[in-house]
Design a protein around this motif. Structure first.
Motif, mmCIF file in Angstrom:
data_model
loop_
_atom_site.group_PDB
_atom_site.id
_atom_site.type_symbol
_atom_site.label_atom_id
_atom_site.label_comp_id
_atom_site.label_asym_id
_atom_site.label_seq_id
_atom_site.Cartn_x
_atom_site.Cartn_y
_atom_site.Cartn_z
ATOM 1 N N ALA A 314 0.767 -1.228 0.003
ATOM 2 C CA ALA A 314 -0.007 -0.058 0.063
ATOM 3 C C ALA A 314 0.921 1.478 0.029
ATOM 4 N N SER A 344 -3.130 -1.997 4.095
ATOM 5 C CA SER A 344 -3.862 -0.870 3.443
ATOM 6 C C SER A 344 -4.411 0.115 4.241
ATOM 7 N N THR A 345 -5.124 -0.434 5.379
ATOM 8 C CA THR A 345 -5.754 0.411 6.169
ATOM 9 C C THR A 345 -4.812 1.165 6.880
ATOM 10 N N CYS A 347 -1.962 2.232 5.928
ATOM 11 C CA CYS A 347 -1.313 3.242 5.188
ATOM 12 C C CYS A 347 -2.204 4.252 4.703
ATOM 13 N N ALA A 348 -3.556 3.959 4.738
ATOM 14 C CA ALA A 348 -4.498 4.967 4.472
ATOM 15 C C ALA A 348 -4.580 5.986 5.768
ATOM 16 N N SER A 351 -1.697 8.378 5.726
ATOM 17 C CA SER A 351 -1.766 9.296 4.727
ATOM 18 C C SER A 351 -2.817 10.659 5.483
#
Length: 502
Positions: A314, A344-345, A347-348, A351
């Motif tokens: 991610a 993915s969660t 890294c989100a 961000s």
């Protein structure tokens, strides 16, 4: 119960005070150094702060005195506490007994980056819907419309959902019920009567060992003494737990060579522009379990890969900068994954991460002169902070204003590396306070004379002189980074006021 905290405005003790309040206790405290942001958040939370360390502050007697590690024998308030038989404990011991016993503790240890990494990890878990308690040695910055996250990260600590040994909830929440607690695990000593490192009390199940260098020369004789304390904590991590650490870190590997009984994930950061020159693979390979591949050279965008798993990847695209923050982010993602958060969660979440106060925090933009506040107080931290600043603000002239305030710096332990640590700044002003036991001016002048990479550093003996110099020489397009782990005689607002008047 009425709890009085001696040294309440320290980053750890102030956070502890908020947890004690959340547990339902009446909390008061005293400190000789009262300044934001800790003093501000304590006052906003309704904690009464008294200036100085007076016997009167313990009259009438509180039910418990929590003693900060700045307290020493011979202080009137300590002698009174002992002579009158008041009940007392250390901050780490109070935390262990009152908060951590029923939790899955995730401890973040290391010479540098503890506060940032702890905040990142707590942010990731809450972003993922896991109601996690935390204690951070700093105040988070919050830039989100999520009301829950705004409330949780309004302060430097949060009690979170507590679960007893049988798994029953002790307080309710609409979020996931987990009993996790993320804590900044400081190696500094616990109290004058307990010279063990704070983190020895925490007994983590998951531990991040971010880095390890010699520091705190006032309590540790050498690096080996610090490694011994780190290993005391390693001995307590269960075999069903996890250790997460950067690969190829000799001081940490030497520590684990004393014995380790817990599975380890190792991490590494790769500059893809450099590494791909020697490989045909899209992701450079090494032996680490987790990799961060730089997409932008300043670290503002990078790809995370769990190489020991199914190569789940991610992208993090955030406002932070610097290789040190990429390292911090990578171990935080790994720790979050260890307790069930997908790559993915995580890294989100990063961000959307705004950072924390006093870590390259932009505090003013006066006629296109940017002013940042940073906590850096060790040569490595100074160097990595300036490296990130130069890459992110590549079109600006960088000023570094540095106060050698930590006990180790005051003792002159790192004096030979100070000038080099600031070499990336275009101009550096060092503050030499009255009473410094070694000659900072001589050290810097010698570096200017003998090192061709260093000819732009000078020493000034007053904050007024620093402000005057900046007001005369700083120009539109410059960036000023103020580095200190203390209040620095109010230089931040004083400088902003002067620049506005100009």
């Amino acid at each position: 119960m009425h709890i009085h905290i001696l040294g309440i405005c320290g980053t750890f003790m102030g956070s502890l005070a908020l947890l004690a309040r959340a547990l339902g206790h009446t909390v008061t405290g005293s400190d000789a150094n009262v300044y934001p942001p800790m003093s501000t958040q304590l006052e906003e939370a309704g904690v009464t702060i008294q200036a100085g360390y007076l016997i009167e502050h313990l009259q009438p007697a509180p039910d418990l005195v929590v003693v900060g590690n700045a307290m020493k024998r011979g202080m009137d308030v300590i002698e009174y506490m002992l002579d009158t038989g008041l009940r007392y404990t250390s901050g780490p011991q109070f935390l262990s007994e009152q908060v951590l016993q029923s939790r899955h503790v995730i401890a973040v240890a290391g010479t540098h980056g503890k506060t940032t990494t702890t905040t990142m990890l707590a942010w990731i878990l809450h972003y993922a819907g896991i109601d996690t308690g935390f204690l951070i040695g700093g105040v988070p910055l919050v830039d989100t419309t999520d009301e829950h996250l705004q409330q949780v990260f309004a302060h430097s600590s949060y009690l979170g959902v507590e679960v007893n040994s049988l798994g029953a909830e002790k307080n309710s929440s609409e979020r996931s019920k987990t009993g996790y607690f993320v804590i900044e695990a400081d190696e500094y000593d616990s109290a004058f009567f307990d010279k063990r490192s704070k983190f020895v009390h925490y007994r983590p199940r998951t531990a991040i060992l971010n880095n390890l260098e010699f520091d705190h020369a006032d309590i540790f004789a050498d690096l080996n003494a610090i490694q011994t304390q780190f290993h005391h904590m390693v001995r307590m991590i269960p075999s069903t737990g996890r250790i997460i650490m950067p690969a190829a870190t000799a001081s940490l590997e030497d520590t684990l060579a004393k014995g380790v009984w817990t599975p380890i994930w190792r991490t590494s950061v790769i500059d893809s522009a450099v590494a791909k020159a020697d490989t045909e693979d899209s992701v450079p390979k090494d032996s680490s379990d987790w990799q961060a591949e730089l997409i932008r050279k300043d670290g503002g965008q990078f790809k995370v890969t769990f190489t020991a798993g199914d190569n789940e990847t991610a992208i993090v695209d955030w406002s932070m900068s610097g290789m040190h923050n990429v390292n911090n982010a990578l171990v935080a993602v790994a720790a979050a994954y260890d307790v069930g958060v997908s790559v993915s969660t995580a890294c989100a979440a990063l961000s959307a991460f705004a950072g924390i106060k006093r870590r390259m925090e932009l505090i003013g933009d006066i006629n296109d002169i940017l002013v940042f506040d940073d906590f850096a107080h060790h040569p490595t931290a100074i160097s990595t902070t300036l490296d990130g600043a130069k890459k992110k603000l590549s079109n600006r002239r960088i000023w570094a204003i540095i106060e050698p305030r930590s006990n180790t710096m005051k003792m002159g332990i790192h004096q030979d590396s100070l000038a080099e640590s600031a070499a990336l700044a275009d101009d550096t002003l060092w503050y030499e306070p009255t009473g410094l036991e070694w000659g900072l001016r001589e050290v810097i002048d010698n570096a200017n004379a003998t090192n061709s990479n260093i000819d732009n550093q000078q020493v000034l003996s007053s904050v007024d002189a620093i402000i005057e110099h900046i007001s005369i020489h700083a120009q539109a397009g410059d960036a000023i980074v103020i580095m200190s782990n203390g209040g620095f005689e109010g230089i931040h607002q004083r400088l902003l006021t002067t620049l506005r008047s100009k």
